[in-house]
Design a protein around this motif. Sequence first.
Motif, PDB file in Angstrom:
ATOM      1  N   GLY A  85       3.734  22.094 114.586  1.00  0.00           N
ATOM      2  CA  GLY A  85       3.071  21.056 114.300  1.00  0.00           C
ATOM      3  C   GLY A  85       1.474  20.919 114.057  1.00  0.00           C
ATOM      4  O   GLY A  85       1.084  22.038 114.075  1.00  0.00           O
ATOM      5  N   SER A  86       1.049  19.880 113.732  1.00  0.00           N
ATOM      6  CA  SER A  86      -0.131  19.602 113.362  1.00  0.00           C
ATOM      7  C   SER A  86      -1.611  19.956 114.237  1.00  0.00           C
ATOM      8  O   SER A  86      -2.600  19.848 113.981  1.00  0.00           O
ATOM      9  N   THR A  87      -1.131  19.495 115.515  1.00  0.00           N
ATOM     10  CA  THR A  87      -1.886  19.598 116.498  1.00  0.00           C
ATOM     11  C   THR A  87      -1.363  20.082 117.835  1.00  0.00           C
ATOM     12  O   THR A  87      -0.167  20.680 117.935  1.00  0.00           O
ATOM     13  N   SER A  89      -0.145  17.797 121.727  1.00  0.00           N
ATOM     14  CA  SER A  89       0.198  16.526 120.687  1.00  0.00           C
ATOM     15  C   SER A  89       0.333  15.340 121.756  1.00  0.00           C
ATOM     16  O   SER A  89       0.311  14.133 121.138  1.00  0.00           O
ATOM     17  N   GLU A  96       1.678  27.048 116.176  1.00  0.00           N
ATOM     18  CA  GLU A  96       2.547  25.702 116.459  1.00  0.00           C
ATOM     19  C   GLU A  96       2.782  25.139 115.229  1.00  0.00           C
ATOM     20  O   GLU A  96       2.297  25.263 114.252  1.00  0.00           O
ATOM     21  N   GLU A 149      -6.463  12.761 120.632  1.00  0.00           N
ATOM     22  CA  GLU A 149      -7.141  13.587 119.633  1.00  0.00           C
ATOM     23  C   GLU A 149      -8.394  14.285 120.335  1.00  0.00           C
ATOM     24  O   GLU A 149      -8.785  15.473 119.820  1.00  0.00           O
ATOM     25  N   SER A 192      -7.442  17.057 122.423  1.00  0.00           N
ATOM     26  CA  SER A 192      -6.703  17.938 121.893  1.00  0.00           C
ATOM     27  C   SER A 192      -7.743  18.644 121.054  1.00  0.00           C
ATOM     28  O   SER A 192      -7.406  20.133 120.839  1.00  0.00           O
TER      29      SER A 192
END
Length: 347
Positions: free
Chosen positions: A116-118, A121, A114, A125, A128
């Motif tokens: 992105g950072s998560t 998304s 991915e 959180e 996730s």
Amino acid sequence: MLTKTDDDLPYDYLVLATGADYSFFGNDEWAQHAPVLKSLEDALTIREKLLSNFEQAERSKDIAQIQGLLTFIVVGAGPTGVEMAGAIAEFAKTALTRDFKSIDTKHLRILLVEAGSTALSAFPEELSSYAVRALRALGVEVHLGRPVKAITDSGILLGNTWIASSSVIWCAGTQARPAATWIGADAARNKAIIVNADCSVPGQPDIFAIGDVASYQTGFNHPLPGIAPVAKQQGVYVAGVILARIRGKTSIPPFKYRNWGTMAVIGRSHAVADFGKIRLKGFIGWLAWSLVHLMLLVDFRSRTSVYLNWSWAWFTRGRSARLLTGVQRKKPQPTRAVYDSLTDSKN
């Protein structure tokens, strides 16, 4: 605007619901190396590719080839990517254990990548993070914040790292089908038609756009997500708008989306579910996911049949027949000995 041809059909109202397609972010050449999951046919193609890789790895003696065949990479950590990675992990473990005896499972790698950072998304959180932990517990390597720079038929370039793989599955970005260009309408970044509060197209009040092909932002800080509940609710709403217009009503309240929640399943017995104030994860989340999907079936008979099949598969880890039907194989050529014997028999 719409152009007239000999095949044009007249209409009083037009509803565009042409859906979306995957976007490769300007790298359309990747599509030939990374199949997508949008239909039943796509799912069967991916399944067949996995089984074919196992078959080839079983027969191969080349360690490098085996590692490439048993490395499966899923690009995109949204709900589709997370569910795909979890499903491959469960499927691969069961298949390698039961059906293949020569493959060393240490060569098996499943990666979820991915940019992105998560992962997930759109989820809180807490959910996730749980999804990432659950995937890693299944043996999936989760790589976040690492964009894909190239995809070929032999692997991907992940950041500055080359990973050899013959199975890359694309579950990343989507974009609307080009309906905006068909009617000359303004479009959002994902090519979706920007619509009014009643889902009609600005300047073309008799044309409506719903679902993935529509960018509905009225009353929201961001466009509505491209999921089935949005399209279904907009479809019911637009039907009401058209009926109201036919009856001569001019004052129609704007569309309001009712969010019933979002779910993602992670392999066997793990899922996350966000219902706003209520958040579920783990086995409870999986039960909620199963119940929702069960209730969406048409009738009691279908629900009962599916429930019994699911229960049997869950308790026994049963599986359906694993047949390779779509792989085109060359007709085997007879050996010299066979050829000679055939020739002798004719003489």
